[in-house]
Scaffold this motif. Structure first.
Motif, short mmCIF file in Angstrom:
data_model
loop_
_atom_site.label_atom_id
_atom_site.label_comp_id
_atom_site.label_asym_id
_atom_site.label_seq_id
_atom_site.Cartn_x
_atom_site.Cartn_y
_atom_site.Cartn_z
N THR A 177 0.86 -1.23 0.09
CA THR A 177 0.02 -0.01 0.10
C THR A 177 1.02 1.13 0.12
O THR A 177 0.69 2.31 -0.75
N ASN A 218 1.53 7.55 -6.30
CA ASN A 218 0.26 8.43 -6.51
C ASN A 218 0.87 9.69 -6.16
O ASN A 218 0.49 10.73 -6.83
N ALA A 270 -3.44 10.97 -0.59
CA ALA A 270 -2.47 9.96 -0.53
C ALA A 270 -1.29 10.16 0.21
O ALA A 270 -0.71 9.41 1.12
N LEU A 276 0.78 4.29 -2.69
CA LEU A 276 0.72 5.70 -2.35
C LEU A 276 1.80 6.36 -2.68
O LEU A 276 1.69 7.51 -2.96
N SER A 334 -2.77 9.86 3.91
CA SER A 334 -2.46 8.19 4.11
C SER A 334 -1.08 7.66 4.22
O SER A 334 -0.88 6.93 5.30
N TYR A 335 -0.45 8.30 3.47
CA TYR A 335 1.12 7.77 3.54
C TYR A 335 1.86 8.09 4.80
O TYR A 335 2.38 7.22 5.56
#
Length: 126
Positions: free
Chosen positions: A48, A55, A78, A52, A81-82
Protein backbone atom coordinates in the motif's frame (compact mmCIF):
# COMPACT_ATOMS: atom_id res chain seq x y z
CA UNK A 1 1.92 0.99 -9.96
CA UNK A 2 -0.87 3.39 -8.97
CA UNK A 3 -3.73 1.37 -10.50
CA UNK A 4 -3.42 -2.30 -9.63
CA UNK A 5 -6.09 -4.94 -9.70
CA UNK A 6 -6.98 -6.59 -6.42
CA UNK A 7 -5.50 -9.82 -7.78
CA UNK A 8 -2.17 -8.14 -8.56
CA UNK A 9 -2.11 -6.41 -5.17
CA UNK A 10 -2.72 -9.75 -3.45
CA UNK A 11 0.12 -11.34 -5.46
CA UNK A 12 2.52 -8.57 -4.45
CA UNK A 13 1.40 -8.76 -0.82
CA UNK A 14 1.98 -12.53 -0.78
CA UNK A 15 5.48 -12.12 -2.28
CA UNK A 16 6.31 -9.50 0.37
CA UNK A 17 4.88 -11.70 3.14
CA UNK A 18 6.87 -14.72 1.96
CA UNK A 19 10.07 -12.69 1.94
CA UNK A 20 9.42 -11.54 5.50
CA UNK A 21 8.38 -15.01 6.70
CA UNK A 22 11.70 -16.34 5.39
CA UNK A 23 13.53 -13.75 7.52
CA UNK A 24 11.52 -14.68 10.62
CA UNK A 25 11.35 -18.47 10.20
CA UNK A 26 13.69 -19.08 13.16
CA UNK A 27 11.24 -17.64 15.68
CA UNK A 28 9.79 -20.41 17.82
CA UNK A 29 6.61 -21.07 19.77
CA UNK A 30 3.81 -18.58 20.20
CA UNK A 31 5.98 -15.72 18.96
CA UNK A 32 6.07 -17.32 15.52
CA UNK A 33 2.28 -17.42 15.15
CA UNK A 34 2.02 -13.82 16.31
CA UNK A 35 4.90 -12.72 14.08
CA UNK A 36 3.38 -14.37 11.01
CA UNK A 37 0.05 -12.63 11.59
CA UNK A 38 1.86 -9.32 11.96
CA UNK A 39 3.88 -10.09 8.83
CA UNK A 40 0.65 -10.33 6.84
CA UNK A 41 -0.31 -6.82 7.98
CA UNK A 42 3.18 -5.46 7.35
CA UNK A 43 3.20 -6.93 3.84
CA UNK A 44 -0.13 -5.25 3.12
CA UNK A 45 1.22 -1.94 4.41
CA UNK A 46 4.43 -2.26 2.37
CA UNK A 47 2.52 -2.70 -0.90
CA UNK A 48 0.00 0.00 0.00
CA UNK A 49 2.86 2.39 0.78
CA UNK A 50 4.38 1.69 -2.64
CA UNK A 51 1.04 2.47 -4.31
CA UNK A 52 0.67 5.67 -2.30
CA UNK A 53 4.24 6.68 -3.13
CA UNK A 54 3.52 6.33 -6.85
CA UNK A 55 0.37 8.42 -6.47
CA UNK A 56 2.32 11.14 -4.66
CA UNK A 57 5.10 11.08 -7.27
CA UNK A 58 2.54 11.34 -10.08
CA UNK A 59 0.15 13.91 -8.60
CA UNK A 60 2.45 15.64 -6.12
CA UNK A 61 2.03 16.25 -2.39
CA UNK A 62 -0.69 18.85 -3.01
CA UNK A 63 -3.61 18.77 -5.46
CA UNK A 64 -6.05 21.33 -6.81
CA UNK A 65 -9.65 20.87 -5.77
CA UNK A 66 -12.79 22.70 -6.79
CA UNK A 67 -15.64 23.20 -4.38
CA UNK A 68 -18.30 25.08 -6.26
CA UNK A 69 -16.71 28.35 -7.32
CA UNK A 70 -13.80 27.96 -4.93
CA UNK A 71 -10.53 26.57 -6.18
CA UNK A 72 -8.33 25.20 -3.43
CA UNK A 73 -4.93 23.62 -3.16
CA UNK A 74 -5.05 20.85 -0.58
CA UNK A 75 -2.78 18.11 0.68
CA UNK A 76 -2.98 15.09 -1.58
CA UNK A 77 -5.14 12.53 0.29
CA UNK A 78 -2.53 9.90 -0.65
CA UNK A 79 0.11 12.00 1.15
CA UNK A 80 -1.97 12.08 4.30
CA UNK A 81 -2.60 8.32 4.16
CA UNK A 82 1.10 7.71 3.47
CA UNK A 83 2.20 9.81 6.45
CA UNK A 84 -0.11 7.92 8.79
CA UNK A 85 0.70 4.47 7.44
CA UNK A 86 4.50 4.91 7.35
CA UNK A 87 4.47 5.56 11.10
CA UNK A 88 2.41 2.46 11.76
CA UNK A 89 4.55 0.42 9.38
CA UNK A 90 7.70 1.50 11.22
CA UNK A 91 6.14 0.55 14.56
CA UNK A 92 5.09 -2.86 13.22
CA UNK A 93 8.60 -3.51 11.86
CA UNK A 94 10.05 -2.60 15.27
CA UNK A 95 7.66 -5.05 16.94
CA UNK A 96 8.65 -7.77 14.49
CA UNK A 97 12.38 -7.27 14.92
CA UNK A 98 11.97 -7.29 18.70
CA UNK A 99 10.63 -10.86 18.38
CA UNK A 100 13.87 -12.09 16.84
CA UNK A 101 16.24 -14.04 19.07
CA UNK A 102 18.92 -11.79 20.55
CA UNK A 103 21.71 -13.59 18.68
CA UNK A 104 19.94 -13.15 15.33
CA UNK A 105 21.10 -10.26 13.24
CA UNK A 106 19.14 -9.04 10.25
CA UNK A 107 21.35 -9.29 7.18
CA UNK A 108 22.22 -5.99 5.51
CA UNK A 109 20.12 -4.94 2.55
CA UNK A 110 22.19 -5.68 -0.58
CA UNK A 111 20.28 -2.98 -2.49
CA UNK A 112 21.17 -0.25 0.00
CA UNK A 113 23.88 2.11 -1.08
CA UNK A 114 26.63 1.99 1.50
CA UNK A 115 29.08 4.72 2.33
CA UNK A 116 31.30 2.11 4.08
CA UNK A 117 31.09 3.96 7.39
CA UNK A 118 30.24 0.74 9.25
CA UNK A 119 33.25 -1.01 7.72
CA UNK A 120 35.46 1.91 8.69
CA UNK A 121 34.26 1.82 12.31
CA UNK A 122 34.70 -1.97 12.56
CA UNK A 123 38.14 -2.00 10.97
CA UNK A 124 39.79 1.05 12.49
CA UNK A 125 41.69 -1.07 15.01
CA UNK A 126 40.86 0.59 18.34
Amino acid sequence: MVKLSVKKQNELIEIEAKTLRDQFKDISGNKRAIAFKLIDRVAFMAITLKILEENIKTKGPVVKMENGKQKLVIENPAQKSYNTMINRYSTAIDKLTSMLPKEYEIPPNPNKDSDDFDNFVQNRGD
